[in-house]
Design a protein around this motif. Sequence first.
Motif, PDB file in Angstrom:
ATOM      1  N   GLU A  48      72.182  24.925 -10.890  1.00 42.15           N
ATOM      2  CA  GLU A  48      72.239  24.234  -9.608  1.00 42.15           C
ATOM      3  C   GLU A  48      71.202  24.855  -8.667  1.00 42.15           C
ATOM      4  O   GLU A  48      70.952  26.054  -8.716  1.00 42.15           O
ATOM      5  CB  GLU A  48      73.635  24.338  -8.988  1.00 42.15           C
ATOM      6  CG  GLU A  48      74.726  23.649  -9.775  1.00 42.15           C
ATOM      7  CD  GLU A  48      74.575  22.143  -9.840  1.00 42.15           C
ATOM      8  OE1 GLU A  48      73.834  21.573  -9.007  1.00 42.15           O
ATOM      9  OE2 GLU A  48      75.199  21.515 -10.713  1.00 42.15           O
ATOM     10  N   THR A  95      73.908  23.513  -1.406  1.00 41.46           N
ATOM     11  CA  THR A  95      73.103  23.027  -2.526  1.00 41.46           C
ATOM     12  C   THR A  95      71.960  22.173  -1.985  1.00 41.46           C
ATOM     13  O   THR A  95      71.998  21.716  -0.830  1.00 41.46           O
ATOM     14  CB  THR A  95      73.936  22.168  -3.482  1.00 41.46           C
ATOM     15  OG1 THR A  95      74.395  20.995  -2.771  1.00 41.46           O
ATOM     16  CG2 THR A  95      75.126  22.937  -4.023  1.00 41.46           C
ATOM     17  N   LEU A  96      70.974  21.943  -2.823  1.00 39.22           N
ATOM     18  CA  LEU A  96      69.877  21.062  -2.422  1.00 39.22           C
ATOM     19  C   LEU A  96      70.408  19.675  -2.081  1.00 39.22           C
ATOM     20  O   LEU A  96      69.979  19.055  -1.103  1.00 39.22           O
ATOM     21  CB  LEU A  96      68.833  20.975  -3.535  1.00 39.22           C
ATOM     22  CG  LEU A  96      67.702  19.964  -3.319  1.00 39.22           C
ATOM     23  CD1 LEU A  96      66.921  20.245  -2.032  1.00 39.22           C
ATOM     24  CD2 LEU A  96      66.755  19.945  -4.525  1.00 39.22           C
ATOM     25  N   GLN A  97      71.350  19.179  -2.867  1.00 40.14           N
ATOM     26  CA  GLN A  97      71.900  17.852  -2.604  1.00 40.14           C
ATOM     27  C   GLN A  97      72.537  17.785  -1.215  1.00 40.14           C
ATOM     28  O   GLN A  97      72.379  16.788  -0.497  1.00 40.14           O
ATOM     29  CB  GLN A  97      72.937  17.478  -3.668  1.00 40.14           C
ATOM     30  CG  GLN A  97      72.350  17.268  -5.065  1.00 40.14           C
ATOM     31  CD  GLN A  97      72.433  18.505  -5.927  1.00 40.14           C
ATOM     32  OE1 GLN A  97      72.237  19.613  -5.432  1.00 40.14           O
ATOM     33  NE2 GLN A  97      72.716  18.321  -7.208  1.00 40.14           N
ATOM     34  N   GLN A 101      71.288  15.338   1.888  1.00 37.15           N
ATOM     35  CA  GLN A 101      72.206  14.335   2.433  1.00 37.15           C
ATOM     36  C   GLN A 101      72.249  14.311   3.960  1.00 37.15           C
ATOM     37  O   GLN A 101      72.615  13.292   4.544  1.00 37.15           O
ATOM     38  CB  GLN A 101      73.612  14.579   1.876  1.00 37.15           C
ATOM     39  CG  GLN A 101      73.779  14.130   0.431  1.00 37.15           C
ATOM     40  CD  GLN A 101      75.082  14.614  -0.191  1.00 37.15           C
ATOM     41  OE1 GLN A 101      75.820  15.398   0.410  1.00 37.15           O
ATOM     42  NE2 GLN A 101      75.361  14.158  -1.401  1.00 37.15           N
ATOM     43  N   ARG A 123      64.970  20.922 -13.172  1.00 36.50           N
ATOM     44  CA  ARG A 123      66.201  20.541 -12.455  1.00 36.50           C
ATOM     45  C   ARG A 123      65.873  19.809 -11.157  1.00 36.50           C
ATOM     46  O   ARG A 123      66.565  18.848 -10.781  1.00 36.50           O
ATOM     47  CB  ARG A 123      67.038  21.795 -12.166  1.00 36.50           C
ATOM     48  CG  ARG A 123      68.337  21.509 -11.422  1.00 36.50           C
ATOM     49  CD  ARG A 123      69.244  20.588 -12.200  1.00 36.50           C
ATOM     50  NE  ARG A 123      70.490  20.318 -11.490  1.00 36.50           N
ATOM     51  CZ  ARG A 123      71.053  19.115 -11.424  1.00 36.50           C
ATOM     52  NH1 ARG A 123      70.482  18.068 -12.025  1.00 36.50           N
ATOM     53  NH2 ARG A 123      72.179  18.955 -10.757  1.00 36.50           N
ATOM     54  N   LEU A 124      64.828  20.256 -10.470  1.00 36.50           N
ATOM     55  CA  LEU A 124      64.428  19.603  -9.223  1.00 36.50           C
ATOM     56  C   LEU A 124      64.081  18.137  -9.472  1.00 36.50           C
ATOM     57  O   LEU A 124      64.498  17.254  -8.705  1.00 36.50           O
ATOM     58  CB  LEU A 124      63.224  20.333  -8.626  1.00 36.50           C
ATOM     59  CG  LEU A 124      62.708  19.814  -7.284  1.00 36.50           C
ATOM     60  CD1 LEU A 124      63.768  19.952  -6.194  1.00 36.50           C
ATOM     61  CD2 LEU A 124      61.431  20.563  -6.882  1.00 36.50           C
ATOM     62  N   GLU A 126      65.223  16.222 -11.796  1.00 32.74           N
ATOM     63  CA  GLU A 126      66.480  15.501 -12.064  1.00 32.74           C
ATOM     64  C   GLU A 126      67.184  15.134 -10.764  1.00 32.74           C
ATOM     65  O   GLU A 126      67.660  13.994 -10.605  1.00 32.74           O
ATOM     66  CB  GLU A 126      67.400  16.376 -12.924  1.00 32.74           C
ATOM     67  CG  GLU A 126      66.934  16.589 -14.341  1.00 32.74           C
ATOM     68  CD  GLU A 126      67.795  17.586 -15.102  1.00 32.74           C
ATOM     69  OE1 GLU A 126      67.594  17.718 -16.333  1.00 32.74           O
ATOM     70  OE2 GLU A 126      68.666  18.242 -14.486  1.00 32.74           O
ATOM     71  N   ILE A 127      67.243  16.075  -9.843  1.00 31.80           N
ATOM     72  CA  ILE A 127      67.919  15.828  -8.564  1.00 31.80           C
ATOM     73  C   ILE A 127      67.174  14.776  -7.749  1.00 31.80           C
ATOM     74  O   ILE A 127      67.792  13.882  -7.150  1.00 31.80           O
ATOM     75  CB  ILE A 127      68.067  17.140  -7.769  1.00 31.80           C
ATOM     76  CG1 ILE A 127      69.045  18.080  -8.482  1.00 31.80           C
ATOM     77  CG2 ILE A 127      68.550  16.860  -6.339  1.00 31.80           C
ATOM     78  CD1 ILE A 127      69.096  19.479  -7.911  1.00 31.80           C
ATOM     79  N   GLU A 130      68.069  11.469  -9.256  1.00 30.45           N
ATOM     80  CA  GLU A 130      69.474  11.129  -8.978  1.00 30.45           C
ATOM     81  C   GLU A 130      69.658  10.650  -7.540  1.00 30.45           C
ATOM     82  O   GLU A 130      70.413   9.710  -7.278  1.00 30.45           O
ATOM     83  CB  GLU A 130      70.357  12.365  -9.203  1.00 30.45           C
ATOM     84  CG  GLU A 130      70.529  12.772 -10.661  1.00 30.45           C
ATOM     85  CD  GLU A 130      71.126  14.176 -10.791  1.00 30.45           C
ATOM     86  OE1 GLU A 130      71.528  14.760  -9.746  1.00 30.45           O
ATOM     87  OE2 GLU A 130      71.181  14.691 -11.924  1.00 30.45           O
ATOM     88  N   MET A 131      68.941  11.282  -6.611  1.00 32.87           N
ATOM     89  CA  MET A 131      69.136  10.988  -5.190  1.00 32.87           C
ATOM     90  C   MET A 131      68.079  10.036  -4.630  1.00 32.87           C
ATOM     91  O   MET A 131      68.061   9.758  -3.436  1.00 32.87           O
ATOM     92  CB  MET A 131      69.149  12.292  -4.394  1.00 32.87           C
ATOM     93  CG  MET A 131      70.275  13.225  -4.797  1.00 32.87           C
ATOM     94  SD  MET A 131      70.597  14.512  -3.583  1.00 32.87           S
ATOM     95  CE  MET A 131      71.274  13.566  -2.215  1.00 32.87           C
TER      96      MET A 131
END
Length: 256
Positions: A48, A95-97, A101, A123-124, A126-127, A130-131
């Motif tokens: 994460e 978290t980054l998410q 947000q 991972r970055l 992927e996020i 996703e967002m």
Amino acid sequence: MKVNTPIIVAHRGASYIAPENTIPAFKIAFEEKADFIEGDFWLTNDNEIVCIHDSDTSRVSQQKIKVTSSNLSELKKIDVGIRKGGRFAGATIPTLQEVLQIIPGKKGLHLEIKDNREKFLIRLKEIFIEMNVSLQDIRIISFHRNIIRASKKYLPEFKTYLIFGWYFSKGNVFKSLACKLILRKLNTVICDGVVLYSDSYIDENFIKTLKKKNLDVCIYNVEDAQKAIELTKLGSDSLTTNSPLLIRKAIQTGIE
């Protein structure tokens, strides 16, 4: 001659008043009319991405836990707000998410990658997918040239900025050599901009030289109102500060 207003970037949020790199600090920064926030990011043991400056929690809490060898659930138990007073007690490492947000429309994030492992970028990406992160909302910034190079591999559409520290103009480096050393280092990496420590080596000629290379010029450690006005008139594209409202007001007054 019309002077363009630089983007105001809140360094770790409104960190003069709120605990750095936390949701309260970022929310206050936007309330204080920051255009972008700047945050520091690492990859945890359970893959994460979290927002914290140092590699461990000792400076911002009463506990010392290494970020990269800890799971998110462990890190979330740590209070990183109490040191700024009871108002912020209970603030946790976001978290980054969680950071993404709370960013309002037409605002953005200078995402500083502290973690120099390539798997961070995997991972970055992927996020971001996703967002559904927008290109204009993110600048990837780092001191690590390997990360800037790898960013062009994994996230080529996003702007990347190479950061230069204070040691390019202080300590054992003569200020007259600072510009040459920066330009020499830039020849070893492809990026879209630079993030420079605010100091006397930054002048109109140097900014023009960088812009001829099609680089955005961002200046950090801008805490003095008069310095902010000066850097604005020199053509800086963005100014990073702990006090976004103070610098915003200074610029508005100084260039009218």
